[in-house]
Write a protein that holds these residues in place. Structure first.
Motif, short mmCIF file in Angstrom:
data_model
loop_
_atom_site.label_atom_id
_atom_site.label_comp_id
_atom_site.label_asym_id
_atom_site.label_seq_id
_atom_site.Cartn_x
_atom_site.Cartn_y
_atom_site.Cartn_z
N GLY A 68 0.81 -1.21 0.00
CA GLY A 68 0.00 0.00 0.00
C GLY A 68 0.84 1.25 0.00
O GLY A 68 0.41 2.31 -0.45
N GLY A 69 2.06 1.14 0.52
CA GLY A 69 2.93 2.29 0.57
C GLY A 69 4.19 1.99 1.36
O GLY A 69 4.34 0.89 1.91
N GLY A 95 -5.46 6.93 4.90
CA GLY A 95 -4.66 7.12 6.09
C GLY A 95 -3.31 6.41 6.09
O GLY A 95 -2.62 6.40 7.10
N LEU A 96 -2.93 5.82 4.97
CA LEU A 96 -1.66 5.09 4.93
C LEU A 96 -0.46 6.03 5.07
O LEU A 96 0.51 5.70 5.75
CB LEU A 96 -1.53 4.27 3.66
N GLY A 97 -0.50 7.17 4.42
CA GLY A 97 0.59 8.14 4.54
C GLY A 97 0.77 8.57 5.99
O GLY A 97 1.89 8.63 6.49
N TRP A 98 -0.33 8.83 6.66
CA TRP A 98 -0.31 9.21 8.08
C TRP A 98 0.32 8.10 8.92
O TRP A 98 1.22 8.36 9.72
CB TRP A 98 -1.74 9.49 8.55
N ARG A 99 -0.12 6.87 8.71
CA ARG A 99 0.40 5.75 9.50
C ARG A 99 1.88 5.50 9.25
O ARG A 99 2.64 5.23 10.18
CB ARG A 99 -0.42 4.49 9.22
N GLN A 129 -0.23 19.30 3.14
CA GLN A 129 -1.29 19.30 4.16
C GLN A 129 -1.07 18.19 5.19
O GLN A 129 -1.19 18.41 6.39
CB GLN A 129 -2.66 19.16 3.49
N LEU A 130 -0.72 17.00 4.73
CA LEU A 130 -0.43 15.89 5.64
C LEU A 130 0.72 16.26 6.57
O LEU A 130 0.62 16.07 7.79
CB LEU A 130 -0.09 14.63 4.86
#
Length: 164
Positions: A68-69, A95-99, A129-130
């Motif tokens: 996923g990333g 929410g993968l970038g956040w995690r 933004q993230l």
């Protein structure tokens, strides 16, 4: 039964990157950035003691565990940096970038990092933004830093946040 299938959502676990992930990471990197880093480049980075990273793997896929990333980072002498981060386009906005970033922030702090830096293309509004939501603030700019398709040049924002 059909409603259950249609409402199915992928679930991901965030785990440390392994050398065996490099080919898949390179492939995703090439999908998300104009210049793809080779699997050899990722391997060479991961062999450095100061470099670490995480992948997000789908846990409820039927036949494989899709990537996923990923995030790749480095920590040395109290300063950490995000080397690169990418989320598969088909899993965006989940929410993968956040995690992934949270995992990198925690690991950098555990390794003694006091601050973390990153560079991001100024026009990449979603990423900026993230990073702001994660507590990063702009500390500088690098005009015409990135080269895009057709030779277009864009500005890099340098962002930082305190880890402690």
């Amino acid at each position: 039964m059909l409603d259950d299938y249609l409402s199915w959502k992928p679930f991901f676990e965030v785990v440390p990157i392994e050398i065996a992930d490099c080919a898949e990471i390179s492939e995703l990197h090439g999908q998300r950035f104009p210049r793809r880093w080779s699997d050899g480049e990722f391997q060479n980075l991961l062999l450095q003691h100061s470099v670490f990273g995480f992948v997000a793997r789908q846990t409820n896929a039927f036949f494989s565990r899709p990537l996923g990333g990923f995030v790749l980072s480095r920590e040395a002498a109290g300063e950490a940096e995000i080397l690169t981060v990418a989320v598969n386009e088909k899993f965006g906005r989940q929410g993968l970038g956040w995690r992934l970033m949270q995992a990198a922030l925690r690991e950098a702090a555990a390794r003694g990092g006091e601050s973390m830096f990153l560079e991001v293309e100024a026009e990449n509004r979603a990423a900026v933004q993230l990073y702001r939501k994660l507590g990063f603030e702009k500390v500088g700019e690098r005009p015409a830093y990135y080269t895009g398709p057709g030779g277009t040049r864009s500005t890099a924002l340098v962002m930082s946040r305190v880890l402690r």
